[in-house]
Write a protein that holds these residues in place. Structure first.
Motif, PDB file in Angstrom:
ATOM      1  N   GLU A 255     -19.043  -4.875 -34.919  1.00 36.15           N
ATOM      2  CA  GLU A 255     -19.612  -3.632 -35.461  1.00 36.15           C
ATOM      3  C   GLU A 255     -18.535  -2.673 -35.977  1.00 36.15           C
ATOM      4  OE1 GLU A 255     -21.995  -2.276 -32.237  1.00 36.15           O
ATOM      5  OE2 GLU A 255     -23.409  -3.943 -32.463  1.00 36.15           O
ATOM      6  N   PHE A 256     -17.498  -3.244 -36.578  1.00 33.43           N
ATOM      7  CA  PHE A 256     -16.454  -2.370 -37.136  1.00 33.43           C
ATOM      8  C   PHE A 256     -17.028  -1.411 -38.171  1.00 33.43           C
ATOM      9  CE2 PHE A 256     -13.575  -1.387 -40.646  1.00 33.43           C
ATOM     10  CZ  PHE A 256     -12.580  -0.695 -39.960  1.00 33.43           C
ATOM     11  N   ASP A 257     -17.894  -1.927 -39.057  1.00 39.92           N
ATOM     12  CA  ASP A 257     -18.409  -1.084 -40.153  1.00 39.92           C
ATOM     13  C   ASP A 257     -19.169   0.121 -39.607  1.00 39.92           C
ATOM     14  OD1 ASP A 257     -17.252  -2.735 -41.947  1.00 39.92           O
ATOM     15  OD2 ASP A 257     -19.081  -3.817 -42.481  1.00 39.92           O
ATOM     16  N   ALA A 258     -19.955  -0.104 -38.568  1.00 39.39           N
ATOM     17  CA  ALA A 258     -20.704   1.008 -37.980  1.00 39.39           C
ATOM     18  C   ALA A 258     -19.741   2.029 -37.364  1.00 39.39           C
ATOM     19  CB  ALA A 258     -21.671   0.486 -36.923  1.00 39.39           C
ATOM     20  N   TYR A 259     -18.705   1.496 -36.681  1.00 39.89           N
ATOM     21  CA  TYR A 259     -17.722   2.402 -36.087  1.00 39.89           C
ATOM     22  C   TYR A 259     -17.042   3.228 -37.184  1.00 39.89           C
ATOM     23  CZ  TYR A 259     -13.887   4.305 -33.370  1.00 39.89           C
ATOM     24  OH  TYR A 259     -13.017   5.177 -32.770  1.00 39.89           O
ATOM     25  N   LEU A 260     -16.685   2.551 -38.271  1.00 39.85           N
ATOM     26  CA  LEU A 260     -15.985   3.236 -39.357  1.00 39.85           C
ATOM     27  C   LEU A 260     -16.869   4.326 -39.968  1.00 39.85           C
ATOM     28  CD1 LEU A 260     -13.354   3.261 -41.075  1.00 39.85           C
ATOM     29  CD2 LEU A 260     -14.537   1.784 -42.700  1.00 39.85           C
ATOM     30  N   ASP A 261     -18.147   4.007 -40.201  1.00 35.35           N
ATOM     31  CA  ASP A 261     -19.079   5.014 -40.732  1.00 35.35           C
ATOM     32  C   ASP A 261     -19.079   6.245 -39.828  1.00 35.35           C
ATOM     33  OD1 ASP A 261     -19.796   3.576 -42.875  1.00 35.35           O
ATOM     34  OD2 ASP A 261     -21.747   2.920 -42.093  1.00 35.35           O
ATOM     35  N   ASP A 262     -19.194   5.974 -38.560  1.00 38.72           N
ATOM     36  CA  ASP A 262     -19.221   7.037 -37.570  1.00 38.72           C
ATOM     37  C   ASP A 262     -17.919   7.859 -37.618  1.00 38.72           C
ATOM     38  OD1 ASP A 262     -20.536   8.311 -35.467  1.00 38.72           O
ATOM     39  OD2 ASP A 262     -19.269   7.253 -34.008  1.00 38.72           O
ATOM     40  N   PHE A 263     -16.816   7.142 -37.690  1.00 43.15           N
ATOM     41  CA  PHE A 263     -15.490   7.781 -37.739  1.00 43.15           C
ATOM     42  C   PHE A 263     -15.377   8.681 -38.973  1.00 43.15           C
ATOM     43  CE2 PHE A 263     -11.099   7.436 -39.466  1.00 43.15           C
ATOM     44  CZ  PHE A 263     -10.371   7.998 -38.426  1.00 43.15           C
ATOM     45  N   LEU A 264     -15.895   8.185 -40.113  1.00 44.73           N
ATOM     46  CA  LEU A 264     -15.730   8.939 -41.363  1.00 44.73           C
ATOM     47  C   LEU A 264     -16.665  10.135 -41.441  1.00 44.73           C
ATOM     48  CD1 LEU A 264     -15.308   6.073 -43.976  1.00 44.73           C
ATOM     49  CD2 LEU A 264     -13.543   7.499 -42.930  1.00 44.73           C
ATOM     50  N   THR A 265     -17.820   9.997 -40.840  1.00 44.40           N
ATOM     51  CA  THR A 265     -18.801  11.073 -40.991  1.00 44.40           C
ATOM     52  C   THR A 265     -18.736  12.061 -39.829  1.00 44.40           C
ATOM     53  OG1 THR A 265     -20.440   9.644 -39.981  1.00 44.40           O
ATOM     54  CG2 THR A 265     -20.400   9.713 -42.382  1.00 44.40           C
ATOM     55  N   SER A 266     -17.989  11.697 -38.779  1.00 41.13           N
ATOM     56  CA  SER A 266     -17.830  12.662 -37.695  1.00 41.13           C
ATOM     57  C   SER A 266     -17.201  13.915 -38.297  1.00 41.13           C
ATOM     58  CB  SER A 266     -16.920  12.093 -36.605  1.00 41.13           C
ATOM     59  OG  SER A 266     -15.622  11.917 -37.110  1.00 41.13           O
ATOM     60  N   VAL A 267     -17.714  15.079 -37.895  1.00 48.35           N
ATOM     61  CA  VAL A 267     -17.148  16.315 -38.431  1.00 48.35           C
ATOM     62  C   VAL A 267     -15.665  16.346 -38.095  1.00 48.35           C
ATOM     63  CG1 VAL A 267     -17.243  18.809 -38.397  1.00 48.35           C
ATOM     64  CG2 VAL A 267     -19.346  17.474 -38.220  1.00 48.35           C
ATOM     65  N   GLY A 268     -15.379  16.021 -36.863  1.00 52.31           N
ATOM     66  CA  GLY A 268     -13.985  15.851 -36.437  1.00 52.31           C
ATOM     67  C   GLY A 268     -13.164  17.093 -36.668  1.00 52.31           C
ATOM     68  N   PRO A 269     -11.905  16.964 -36.480  1.00 52.39           N
ATOM     69  CA  PRO A 269     -11.023  18.099 -36.697  1.00 52.39           C
ATOM     70  C   PRO A 269     -10.866  18.351 -38.192  1.00 52.39           C
ATOM     71  CG  PRO A 269      -9.778  16.142 -36.097  1.00 52.39           C
ATOM     72  CD  PRO A 269     -11.206  15.756 -36.059  1.00 52.39           C
ATOM     73  N   ARG A 270     -10.885  19.549 -38.600  1.00 51.82           N
ATOM     74  CA  ARG A 270     -10.739  19.878 -40.014  1.00 51.82           C
ATOM     75  C   ARG A 270      -9.552  20.791 -40.201  1.00 51.82           C
ATOM     76  NH1 ARG A 270     -14.548  16.969 -42.779  1.00 51.82           N
ATOM     77  NH2 ARG A 270     -13.057  17.645 -44.347  1.00 51.82           N
ATOM     78  N   ALA A 271      -8.980  20.697 -41.361  1.00 52.52           N
ATOM     79  CA  ALA A 271      -7.837  21.566 -41.660  1.00 52.52           C
ATOM     80  C   ALA A 271      -8.313  23.006 -41.795  1.00 52.52           C
ATOM     81  CB  ALA A 271      -7.187  21.128 -42.954  1.00 52.52           C
TER      82      ALA A 271
END
Lengths: 290, 284, 290, 284
Positions: A255-271
């Motif tokens: 499930e790498f692709d699902a993880y990657l989607d999640d990683f990319l769309t996570s708001v995460g830290p922003r500049a």
């Protein structure tokens, strides 16, 4: 023009990521799971900048994401793995399928190769490799004879990244940066690369601690709190083992692709919003205007 | 002295054997992801070798102090307790060749003479399994006289007649004018070995292990010491130190596990470390 | 044997000076007029250990005393002078009379030469020298061709001192030392030399500051307060310019011998009495028992 | 802007000309015993180039801050104000070739093309005068594109047809495949020069100096710029900064003195610095 503004290099993650071009040799700072430029990698994958040669003293989580995302054509490192979490799953998979080129490196070939670039010479001689199969799988690497003793050494060839991205706990707006140890070859990368990008937990006017990276050759500084997570940024935050494990388990389940989607769309830290427009920057020889 | 332990695991025996190889005052180096080795060094530090100095691939520092094993806070050990700080280029180009520290490597493949492979199983360009890479093994085994190996799972997967791709030099390998010293010691989960006759040479069997079993799990003919010993078990105090002081989270157990079992154990350790940290924070 | 005692390397200046033998290549730490091991040089001149090859990144006051005292057969340095105080008078005099051998060095030949020793190779390639007359006056220095580009570099030969003496503001009894900057090549000398002697303003049980020199290869530690004077030891004391000037004036008046007598008989800074007899020391490969 | 100074020394004019060569944001390096250069850098820092970075042979640090010139406390400037600390091997092997900073060297001998000698006058093995040595000039002039020279006492002792022993490369010297860039600028007590035609080339004469006098004091034929200028004098503010802020002790005067005169001036400076320090200590 206000000189303070001229020398301020602070910008956004988006603007900094534009400095990486398809086909570049991209060097990522830090070690395996420590102080990796994860937020920058997220931005790069969002942009889809591909055909990269990935150079890392050791490559870990952030590099496996890049490889898994299909943006890496060639890998140069002496260790690509997730430490006690095991093999780097996407790297191993693509390597076994012959989908990436590997330029096998060792600690010495990277260290001496960068030192050669910094000294302005084409190689540095080292004791290593002779007798191993490294020379067979690196036919580009040649020997050199010691003109005094006749002893043969490996002539580790100069290594020059196009772009180096280093995550730092602390940086100033002119690009001086404090790394707090576990340096890997980050200081060397920041001197050897044509373009240098610093992402930092905090960007300040003036450092109050001894610097590791001199801002002279730095092209862009981006404040990205938590920008190395889930890898560590000592002493600000430790390794987030649960997240690394979540990655490993996702890959183990295909499930790498699902993880990657999640990683990319996570708001995460922003500049933090940039304080100076990119067009005001004018460091010598960088690519902001190209 | 402390009584022999009546209850110990094979991981603990490996740590204890590693500790016994350490002399006081030495510089010892830890590679990436080698908790059994680190636990062994810490045990030596807390028993017979209080003056050893540590360096680690993580941190690239010089330390004389120690701390318990961790998953999340490994940098706090090496950076927080550092006496001196270096970078990896200095470590590789200067410190390692000059100080020639003692280091324990974990070979993925090894032949009888101690040539090792940590890059691939199978053909380099079409590998059966791509491994992380050899780090600096191809660099230091050329000159280093204090190379030791440890193999947490002794099997014919590791011990092979011919290494697929040699990335570390065994005894006498390399150019004739500069033959490599080769490894001096190997500990596995079955026994202890040296390379005195120029080949892997069984010097002690762990309690309950037979020579036949070790030979059967080794892909080449083993040399056997005429005065073959049984490995002395850990003392009760050594086991207590490992369990209560050095590695209360049980990180040393991870190296002998793989796949889903390792991931399950990692879950458990990460949760325990998080809980322990929460407790510590609350205490403050 | 008590291991603490085994690893304690603290001794007297007298005992430490015995580690230098006639004919040795003696490396002195520090820079020109900064952090030089002056007290050690006083002890060495008292002993009369001669026929030395003096190796110093830059040589200053302490080195001129050694040369003037007739103990130096050969000099290897890239700068031998007293900075703004002018030429090193005894060095210039003996060089002009042909009374000392000079192995002309530059910054690069010393820096790369020491790095070669530390890497365990016979040379390091550098861009320098080609086109100058340095290669003519150093016929022992050879060229090496870059096996990649064919470009010729100077193969700076490995340099290995027999003994290195470094003065430090702070050291521990196991030999770890803090230098507080102006490092010259002291860290390299302390790694490259067979025998390493640290003189220090203060010797403590345990350092509370980041070390510059690792004690592993150190053979002797001597507490010598004011042991660099009249050169500086930042931040403990500054350069004593009046004393350097007194030296220059004495030499200008042909009174080096009187100055030297005065220098040797001055009570000056003395080492604290040793706390452990030299015979208890047993660092690997040192010369205390020879 | 500030008025031209009516009262200035030639040392001060040299400092001012050096300062004018500095661009904001540059890295500038100071060699050993070169107070005129340091005073020039500090003047640039306090006037038009507030963002320059400093490095010095003394200290081997990276600084952005400045301080007044000193004899006794030179380390306090470089170490006390350091932003980063390096060692001389790093400086030589990595920082200088990579950053190619601007540096002002003082040649003992120089020919028309900028080849220099700082090792001996006369035969190497039987020198008329043994000089301190060339430091790193033989290393950096091979590649460095920002080499500048200063000559506090313009004379035929320095400017010679043929350098006795070349320890620094002039324009186009070195192997044909890698010709040296050579110096780009020279300031003496008589005028300013560049090397645009590949030889030393007079671009401005200092106030009151004739071309004939400069040629007479130069041991080779000088190129003269068709648009020869007169060097603009220091401004009153520049002179004030040098005298009151940058170098109140007058250390910049030492370079043009020699022998007993320099020693007398040194006595005076050392006493003044000691007195100033005593006053400062009493004030605290």
């Amino acid at each position: 023009m206000d000189k303070t503004q001229l020398l301020d290099k602070q910008t956004t993650l988006t603007a900094a990521a534009q400095l990486v071009r398809p086909g570049d040799t991209l060097a990522l700072g830090g070690m395996t799971l420590y102080r990796r430029p994860v937020a920058f990698v997220r931005e790069l994958i969002r942009r889809g900048t591909g055909d990269l040669t990935l150079l890392a003293f050791t490559a870990g989580y952030e590099s496996d994401l890049l490889v898994g995302a299909g943006l890496v054509r060639q890998v140069r490192t002496c260790y690509f793995g997730l430490e006690i979490f095991g093999l780097a799953p996407m790297y191993s998979q693509r390597a076994e399928r012959g989908e990436i080129e590997i330029v096998e490196e060792t600690e010495a070939s990277i260290a001496f190769g960068l030192r050669a670039t910094l000294a302005g010479v084409g190689f540095m001689p080292g004791q290593g490799w002779i007798g191993t199969d490294l020379l067979r799988i690196r036919p580009d690497v040649k020997l050199v004879a010691d003109p005094y003793s006749g002893r043969r050494y490996v002539a580790f060839p100069a290594i020059k990244p196009d772009v180096a991205v280093i995550h730092a706990p602390l940086a100033s707006r002119v690009g001086d940066a404090v790394l707090h140890g576990n340096l890997a070859v980050d200081c060397q990368l920041a001197m050897a690369a044509d373009t240098v990008i610093i992402t930092a937990e905090r960007v300040v006017e003036k450092l109050d601690e001894p610097l590791d990276i001199i801002g002279l050759a730095v092209d862009a500084v981006v404040e990205v709190p938590h920008g190395a997570a889930p890898t560590s940024c000592w002493p600000d935050y430790p390794l987030d083992g649960a997240e690394i494990l979540r990655y490993v388990e996702a890959c183990a389940s295909g499930e790498f692709d699902a993880y990657l989607d999640d990683f990319l769309t996570s708001v995460g830290p922003r500049a933090r919003p940039t304080m100076f427009a990119v067009k005001n920057h004018e460091p010598t020889g960088n690519r902001l205007h190209n | 002295m402390s009584q022999p332990a009546t209850d110990y695991t094979i991981d603990e025996l490996i740590c204890v054997c590693i500790a016994r190889q350490i002399e006081d005052g030495e510089l010892v180096v830890q590679g990436i992801a080698t908790p059994l080795v680190l636990a062994g060094y810490m045990l030596a530090r807390l028993t017979h070798a209080p003056h050893i100095a540590f360096a680690s691939a993580i941190g690239q520092t010089f330390c004389r102090d120690w701390g318990p094993l961790s998953i999340a806070h490994v940098e706090a050990l090496w950076l927080g307790k550092a006496l001196g700080r270096f970078d990896f280029a200095q470590a590789v180009c200067e410190l390692l060749p000059t100080y020639q520290p003692k280091e324990f490597f974990r070979p993925a493949q090894m032949d009888a003479r101690g040539n090792t492979g940590n890059i691939v199983f199978g053909d380099y360009h079409k590998p059966r399994l791509r491994l992380p890479g050899c780090g600096g093994i191809a660099d230091v085994t050329v000159y280093e006289e204090h190379v030791c190996f440890y193999v947490p799972r002794h099997s014919r997967v590791t011990f092979v007649e011919q290494v697929d791709l040699v990335s570390g030099l065994g005894v006498g390998a390399g150019p004739p004018e500069h033959p490599a010293p080769g490894p001096t010691y190997l500990i596995s989960d079955l026994g202890q070995f040296d390379f005195a006759p120029g080949r892997m040479h069984l010097t002690s069997v762990h309690p309950g292990v037979t020579v036949e079993r070790i030979q059967a799990k080794t892909g080449f003919r083993l040399e056997i010491a005429p005065d073959l010993q049984e490995t002395p078990p850990p003392t009760a105090e050594e086991v207590r130190l490992l369990r209560e002081v050095i590695d209360p989270l049980g990180i040393r157990d991870l190296e002998r596990l793989s796949g889903a079992r390792r991931r399950a154990k990692l879950h458990e350790i990460i949760e325990r470390e998080q809980d322990a940290r929460t407790v510590n924070i609350k205490r403050q």
